[in-house]
Design an enzyme around this catalytic site. Sequence first.
Site, PDB file in Angstrom:
ATOM      1  N   SER A 134       0.846  -1.198   0.000  1.00  0.00           N
ATOM      2  CA  SER A 134       0.000   0.000   0.000  1.00  0.00           C
ATOM      3  C   SER A 134       0.886   1.254   0.000  1.00  0.00           C
ATOM      4  O   SER A 134       1.695   1.434  -0.905  1.00  0.00           O
ATOM      5  CB  SER A 134      -0.955  -0.041   1.197  1.00  0.00           C
ATOM      6  OG  SER A 134      -1.985   0.902   1.043  1.00  0.00           O
ATOM      7  N   GLU A 140      -8.995  -5.678  -4.097  1.00  0.00           N
ATOM      8  CA  GLU A 140      -8.294  -4.602  -3.395  1.00  0.00           C
ATOM      9  C   GLU A 140      -9.238  -3.684  -2.620  1.00  0.00           C
ATOM     10  O   GLU A 140      -8.887  -3.167  -1.561  1.00  0.00           O
ATOM     11  CB  GLU A 140      -7.468  -3.768  -4.382  1.00  0.00           C
ATOM     12  CG  GLU A 140      -6.249  -4.462  -4.941  1.00  0.00           C
ATOM     13  CD  GLU A 140      -5.102  -4.550  -3.945  1.00  0.00           C
ATOM     14  OE1 GLU A 140      -5.302  -4.200  -2.774  1.00  0.00           O
ATOM     15  OE2 GLU A 140      -4.011  -4.988  -4.335  1.00  0.00           O
ATOM     16  N   HIS A 168      -7.409  -6.013   0.345  1.00  0.00           N
ATOM     17  CA  HIS A 168      -6.206  -5.182   0.455  1.00  0.00           C
ATOM     18  C   HIS A 168      -5.418  -5.574   1.707  1.00  0.00           C
ATOM     19  O   HIS A 168      -5.948  -5.575   2.818  1.00  0.00           O
ATOM     20  CB  HIS A 168      -6.623  -3.716   0.522  1.00  0.00           C
ATOM     21  CG  HIS A 168      -5.496  -2.732   0.430  1.00  0.00           C
ATOM     22  ND1 HIS A 168      -4.734  -2.583  -0.711  1.00  0.00           N
ATOM     23  CD2 HIS A 168      -5.001  -1.839   1.328  1.00  0.00           C
ATOM     24  CE1 HIS A 168      -3.832  -1.634  -0.509  1.00  0.00           C
ATOM     25  NE2 HIS A 168      -3.970  -1.177   0.730  1.00  0.00           N
TER      26      HIS A 168
END
Length: 1129
Positions: A226, A345, A454
């Site tokens: 990320s 995600e 995610h």
Amino acid sequence: MNGAWVHPGQVLLWALWVLAAAAKGSAMEVPCRNTRQGWIQGKQVSVQGSPMPVNVFLGVPYAAPPLGSLRFTGPQPASPWDELREATTYPNLCFQNSEWLFSDQRILKVHYPKFNVSEDCLYLNIYVPAHADVDSKLPVMVWFPGGAFVTGSASIFDGSVLAAYEDVVVVTTQYRLGIFGFFSTRDKYAPGNWAFKDQLAALSWVQENIKFFGGDPNSVTIFGESAGAISVSSLVLSPMANGLFHKAIMESGVAIIPYLKASDDEWKEDLQMVAQVCGCNASDSLALLKCLREKSSEELLHLSQKTKSFTRVVDGLFFPDEPLELLTQKAFKAIPSIIGVNSDECGFVLPLTEIPEVLGGANKSLALHMIHTLLHIPRKNLYLVANEYFHDKHSLVEIRDSLLDLLGDVFFVVPGLVTARYHRDAGAPVYFYEFQHRPQCFEDTKPAFVKADHGDEIRFVFGGAFLKGDIVMFEGATEEEKWLSRKMMKYWANFARTGDPNMDGLPLWPAYNLNEQYLKLGLNMSLGQALKQQRVKFWTNAHTLKKYVCVHFVCIHSKAIGISYEGCLGKTEVTEARLGRWHPASPPIVDTVQGKVLGKYVSLKGFTQPVAVFLGIPFAKPPLGSLRFAPPQPAEPWSFVKNTTSYSPMCSQDIMAGQAISELFTNRKEEIPVKFSEDCLYLNVYTPADLKTKSRLPVMVWIHGGGLLIGGASTYNGLALSAHENVVVVTIQYRLGIWGFFSTGDEHCRGNWGHLDQVAALHWVQDNIANFGGNPGSVTIFGESAGGESVSVLVLSPLAKNLFHRAISESGVALTPVLVKDASKDLAERIAVTAGCKTTTSAVMVHCLRQKTENELLEVTLKMKFFSLDLLGDPRESYPFLPTVTDGVLLPKRPDEIQAEKKFNTVPYIVGINKQEFGWLLPTMMGYPLSEGKLDQKTATELLWRSYPVTNISKELTSVATEKYLGGTNDPVKKKDRFLDLIGDVVFGVPAVIMARRHRDAGVPTYMYEYQYRQSSLAAIRPKTVIADHGDELFLVFGAPFLKESNSEDDIKASKMMMKFWANFARNGNPNGEGLPHWPEYDHKEGYLQIDVTTQAAQKLKDKETAFWTELLAKQAAGKPPQIEHIEL
């Protein structure tokens, strides 16, 4: 003892340490290593399934603390030390709002030890196989944590398993976050990008020191997820990072992700706002920096939460140009890289924070509204998105899945694939993956539709299933998941060794060449080709969209995915012919006195007209600094359209208790992240009105309960009540606990700040609600428990005159003994002493407490043990609550005196109680020792004395009271139940009846009820004997059966009835209406309503109990001895 950097005196220190360790003969080695700054001592740990111990060094400084004059400057070298430095405890997190640590542990099934936050945070953690020495030259893997550049920590990622299993050195780093890491004046005085420069300093430290730990400085791989992956991608592009690393892994993030750069206009606006706070000219960078460097960390964090534009900047140094331009020009070092994404995600974690309302399902109208709001694609072009993602989707679930897929594509998948192509075309080896496995442990915390969310791959990369320490990264891994974790660690480590993840025994992972093959990582690994080719083509080639992908109102530039500043805020409406049903055509925008606010439309099943929802509208200035313990001030105006589509934080409170109560009482189906802050004076508006016409709907203002200590507006979704009854619902917040009710009883700190916040919110309603379709001349205030008490206080207060026109108090009035006191000076001194403040004068106490940080006051709150029963000390010196006080301003006199003089707001009033107010929830929360389910009379009498802070019953009266209630039975179970009835009567029942009688006697329409309904959804969580507990009615008043989709016909019927009663009263001051059971007015016959499956009228609610307690307390006040006798009530 290798390494040339030895400080004077360290040789002797080292020798003494070796002798001491030998004398102990410890089984585990105590590892020490030299660095250029000095010697450090770590610890040795083991991991599951590996014979290789790991040497761990925690909190190793790689730069000087960025404090004082070093705030907003590049990192400086850490100072050397002479003595052996302990490196066995986790470093401070960089300054941030750390509430995510609590939600992560619950949702992600992880566990972390307690961390502190500080600006002194530039540290790293090192994990080394125990055999390594200076000649080992092991590959080095440097991890950059994610967290959107506003949160994160090195220490929640334990590198010991990866080090032990794969024979690599793992380094986890920290860097400044938020405004601390990115504030910029965009000139030479504060060019910005401090976070990236911290990362450069960490990598420089690795180059200079990692050989002393057995690592090879010529084989450094940087990896992250990320924001950590964005950092890796940025470092690859930066000329300042040349030579500091040799390979790169980017998990779910690259430098061209659309949200990383703010527009010039927004940056100027934020800089102006910061300058106003500091009292400086925005063009005077030096003065501005001086001011900001004098602010506390907490003040800067609060400031950071108000800004959006302090992000990465093209500073000419770290970023010579925009990342996309650097990629296009091949102006970066072509090193081997792994780039990857997860299959879902935006599956759950990210939308839970930003757009939780879509998780239960979305129609096309809502989905396209979200796309317009988040990406700022003009409505005239939304048909392109609709055709691409929604053309064959019809159900709410299908549309939701496509919306979340779209967001994942825009933010992660397409940027990742575009970046991979640029790296490949520059001649660098690239390997691409899609992680596809949903961890089994999320079975009860994430919805079934979520695939690989995610961040899900991290626990596999770090071997979380094999950890043994105080960091838990993978709870409940299956054997198949452990196998997958072993494979992924092997791939990552092979890549760190050679720049190629492949080796014998692993499925082939081909390079990402012109065929665009990639690896599908999961329990059944396979190869794929041209991942999302059509979607990449759509976003990169759809010329109509190229101008308009803007994120969070921030336009950014990206040729590859069609992003530009041009036309970012297009206003053209979409046509119904293109999009089918689209009502209304644009999100609601309403004028307020302070400025325009943007809301969102939310639909309720069965209703064609959506409700316009505005969340987090400020009604007062943040009560910080000198405004702590002061009356609320009007909110500052704004010149832009304020986004009010997400909940504000709840007011500061005990986090665990606040979260638990929110989850227990919420009427919403979906979970929302609960946040807390001292900056909390916000309200939410739910309006079914057509905002294009001048509607004049009744307004219902909700004041939440929680003992004046906990609670928040976001717990209560006003959607169902608003839609069903065509009323405007406003839910407000007010300061709680020490922040809201600390009082020295004099002019220095009168107290009642939370109630003054409620008055300020009602002023806001009078000034603004007409623009939301509400009638400022028809405002009903309603609340439960401490919210009901607050309503009652406002009825009595001259400050609230003409601010409302009807009132409803549910289970709480201003005569409730525990919540209203004449003064609380003793409690103020106790709080001050607990906080470490002197108590010489009120002014000294207030000044000291104003200097405390929010977290320090929270620690004081926890130490005070509010909301708990003290079973040991003198009950007269126990303070389970912070009360409303007679301050001479909000309450000119005591409530009973105000009522006796009939000098209060004579508005129609509903007062009610539940059948078992002290049935289960409150005694459980307060820690009453009733787990055995029975009670003898002697213990009951002692418990009643222990309850003195709650009941105000003196010791002399306790035996009289328990004989009255418990004397008629020898059954210990019944005695327990009657004891709970006793407390419920004293705290809730009798005060409610007395309040209603006095209101009635002033000639005002009054109605009473007793709620007796046992809701089906609550039956599983408490004893069968509990019928209608404290707070039970809230589920029906706020229409929970319609939001949680209850299957109980009785629940649905009861909820419709209660919403109708409440709304009728809000409309005309009388709850009665067609199709409803008759509700008699509470006159001298004392008729009231019993609310149950069969709702009916009755008379004389708590009549005998009220007579008993009135007489008993009157005798006590007169000094007459009580007589002990049992009379059945």
